[in-house]
Enzyme design. Sequence first.
Site, PDB file in Angstrom:
ATOM      1  N   TYR A 164      29.129  10.809 -16.763  1.00  0.00           N
ATOM      2  CA  TYR A 164      28.590  10.103 -17.941  1.00  0.00           C
ATOM      3  C   TYR A 164      29.361   8.798 -18.181  1.00  0.00           C
ATOM      4  CZ  TYR A 164      25.712   9.975 -22.147  1.00  0.00           C
ATOM      5  OH  TYR A 164      24.778   9.640 -23.095  1.00  0.00           O
ATOM      6  N   LYS A 171      28.526   5.719 -26.194  1.00  0.00           N
ATOM      7  CA  LYS A 171      28.077   6.669 -27.224  1.00  0.00           C
ATOM      8  C   LYS A 171      29.153   6.866 -28.292  1.00  0.00           C
ATOM      9  CE  LYS A 171      23.892   7.736 -25.841  1.00  0.00           C
ATOM     10  NZ  LYS A 171      22.770   7.054 -26.481  1.00  0.00           N
TER      11      LYS A 171
HETATM   12  N1  LIG Z   1      17.866  12.692 -21.956  1.00  0.00           N
HETATM   13  C1  LIG Z   1      19.009  13.218 -22.337  1.00  0.00           C
HETATM   14  O1  LIG Z   1      19.531  14.160 -21.725  1.00  0.00           O
HETATM   15  C2  LIG Z   1      19.707  12.670 -23.557  1.00  0.00           C
HETATM   16  C3  LIG Z   1      20.686  13.450 -24.188  1.00  0.00           C
HETATM   17  C4  LIG Z   1      21.309  12.942 -25.322  1.00  0.00           C
HETATM   18  C5  LIG Z   1      20.988  11.680 -25.797  1.00  0.00           C
HETATM   19  N2  LIG Z   1      20.034  10.942 -25.147  1.00  0.00           N
HETATM   20  C6  LIG Z   1      19.724   9.609 -25.680  1.00  0.00           C
HETATM   21  O2  LIG Z   1      18.378   9.569 -26.088  1.00  0.00           O
HETATM   22  C7  LIG Z   1      17.966   8.213 -26.127  1.00  0.00           C
HETATM   23  C8  LIG Z   1      16.602   8.085 -25.439  1.00  0.00           C
HETATM   24  O3  LIG Z   1      16.748   8.321 -24.039  1.00  0.00           O
HETATM   25  P1  LIG Z   1      15.750   9.231 -23.209  1.00  0.00           P
HETATM   26  O4  LIG Z   1      16.564  10.311 -22.611  1.00  0.00           O
HETATM   27  O5  LIG Z   1      14.557   9.550 -24.016  1.00  0.00           O
HETATM   28  O6  LIG Z   1      15.373   8.308 -21.972  1.00  0.00           O
HETATM   29  P2  LIG Z   1      14.199   7.226 -21.779  1.00  0.00           P
HETATM   30  O7  LIG Z   1      14.503   6.587 -20.467  1.00  0.00           O
HETATM   31  O8  LIG Z   1      12.867   7.812 -21.947  1.00  0.00           O
HETATM   32  O9  LIG Z   1      14.454   6.217 -22.974  1.00  0.00           O
HETATM   33  C9  LIG Z   1      15.433   5.215 -22.928  1.00  0.00           C
HETATM   34  C10 LIG Z   1      14.818   4.009 -23.568  1.00  0.00           C
HETATM   35  O10 LIG Z   1      15.790   2.953 -23.645  1.00  0.00           O
HETATM   36  C11 LIG Z   1      15.065   1.762 -23.517  1.00  0.00           C
HETATM   37  N3  LIG Z   1      15.918   0.613 -23.231  1.00  0.00           N
HETATM   38  C12 LIG Z   1      16.813   0.432 -22.225  1.00  0.00           C
HETATM   39  N4  LIG Z   1      17.332  -0.826 -22.280  1.00  0.00           N
HETATM   40  C13 LIG Z   1      16.764  -1.421 -23.366  1.00  0.00           C
HETATM   41  C14 LIG Z   1      16.861  -2.707 -23.948  1.00  0.00           C
HETATM   42  N5  LIG Z   1      17.635  -3.667 -23.436  1.00  0.00           N
HETATM   43  N6  LIG Z   1      16.120  -2.977 -25.061  1.00  0.00           N
HETATM   44  C15 LIG Z   1      15.291  -2.045 -25.579  1.00  0.00           C
HETATM   45  N7  LIG Z   1      15.153  -0.810 -25.054  1.00  0.00           N
HETATM   46  C16 LIG Z   1      15.867  -0.508 -23.977  1.00  0.00           C
HETATM   47  C17 LIG Z   1      14.118   2.084 -22.355  1.00  0.00           C
HETATM   48  O11 LIG Z   1      13.064   1.142 -22.298  1.00  0.00           O
HETATM   49  C18 LIG Z   1      13.652   3.459 -22.754  1.00  0.00           C
HETATM   50  O12 LIG Z   1      12.487   3.378 -23.567  1.00  0.00           O
HETATM   51  C19 LIG Z   1      19.081   7.410 -25.477  1.00  0.00           C
HETATM   52  O13 LIG Z   1      19.919   6.884 -26.470  1.00  0.00           O
HETATM   53  C20 LIG Z   1      19.818   8.474 -24.685  1.00  0.00           C
HETATM   54  O14 LIG Z   1      21.158   8.128 -24.414  1.00  0.00           O
HETATM   55  C21 LIG Z   1      19.383  11.411 -24.047  1.00  0.00           C
END
Ligand SMILES: NC(=O)c1ccc[n+]([C@@H]2O[C@H](COP(=O)([O-])OP(=O)(O)OC[C@H]3O[C@@H](n4cnc5c(N)ncnc54)[C@H](O)[C@@H]3O)[C@@H](O)[C@H]2O)c1
Length: 264
Positions: A164, A171
Amino acid sequence: MGLMDGKKGLILNIANDRSIATHIANNVIKQGATCGFGFLPMDNIEKSQRRVKKAMEENGFADAWLHPCDVGSDESIEKFFAGVKEQFGTIDFLVHSLAFANRDYLKKDAGNFTSTPRDVFKQAVDISAYSLIALARAAAPLMPEGGSIIALTYLGATQVIPGYNVMGVAKAALEATARYLAFDLGPRKIRVNTVSAGAVRTLSAMAVGGIDEMFTHTEKKAPLKRNIDPDEVGKTAVYLLSDLASGVTGENIFVDSGFNIVGL
Ligand SMILES: NC(=O)c1ccc[n+]([C@@H]2O[C@H](COP(=O)([O-])OP(=O)(O)OC[C@H]3O[C@@H](n4cnc5c(N)ncnc54)[C@H](O)[C@@H]3O)[C@@H](O)[C@H]2O)c1
């Protein structure tokens, strides 16, 4: 009667139908909210918009307002919020569900974190954490009666999760940012909280080295002995974004089958 009847808000950003943002949207819309969405304009803006539209169609909110927003650009944020003002006037909530780090530095290999270059570090923290300040600053004037902001985080902010790496640092910055924003915006009745989700198979998650181990560890070690359903993140979002959580700000809520409480 829905828990979010009459509430309007923004969800940034949807990438596809697996995005946590999509699951949050499904739940808040089910509870009566009206949502506007952001998407990242990639090299081919029409293509990126088509992909997001497809996810919106499949989830039954194809007609919702959708506008490009690259949080790495102040101009893009400004244009996005000019559109929001025109479309909605005022809003009640904002969901920050986005992050980015160069995947070359999200590997489990020994020395990978130590090798993080300055520009990779800056970009990860800028896109994944600073963006919460930028979006909250733009959203606050549109919340004259107060509001609720949430951001998605992960256990890697406080514990070492191999692979990570720089995203864990981003984060940690995001979680601290949410607390300072909660303090700063509290007098304006704007609440700011984070939701720490367990691992979910999304586009972003697949860039993290060792993600498969996170799924198997959770099944074995978490109190609930299973991985989360991303819909459960959506339901917690409803709680935080609705008046059910009117007294809650500056908090981090884990939706991770309880994995974070286990030491061994
Ligand atoms: N998937 C997991 O296991 C997990 C766990 C905990 C937290 N999260 C967090 O959840 C959130 C959503 O991620 P996800 O897992 O749904 O993945 P995802 O890839 O579907 O979403 C990530 C989003 O970030 C956007 N993004 C990236 N760079 C950007 C920029 N410069 N401007 C605007 N948007 C931008 C992408 O377009 C995408 O829509 C993130 O903050 C991620 O860290 C995910």
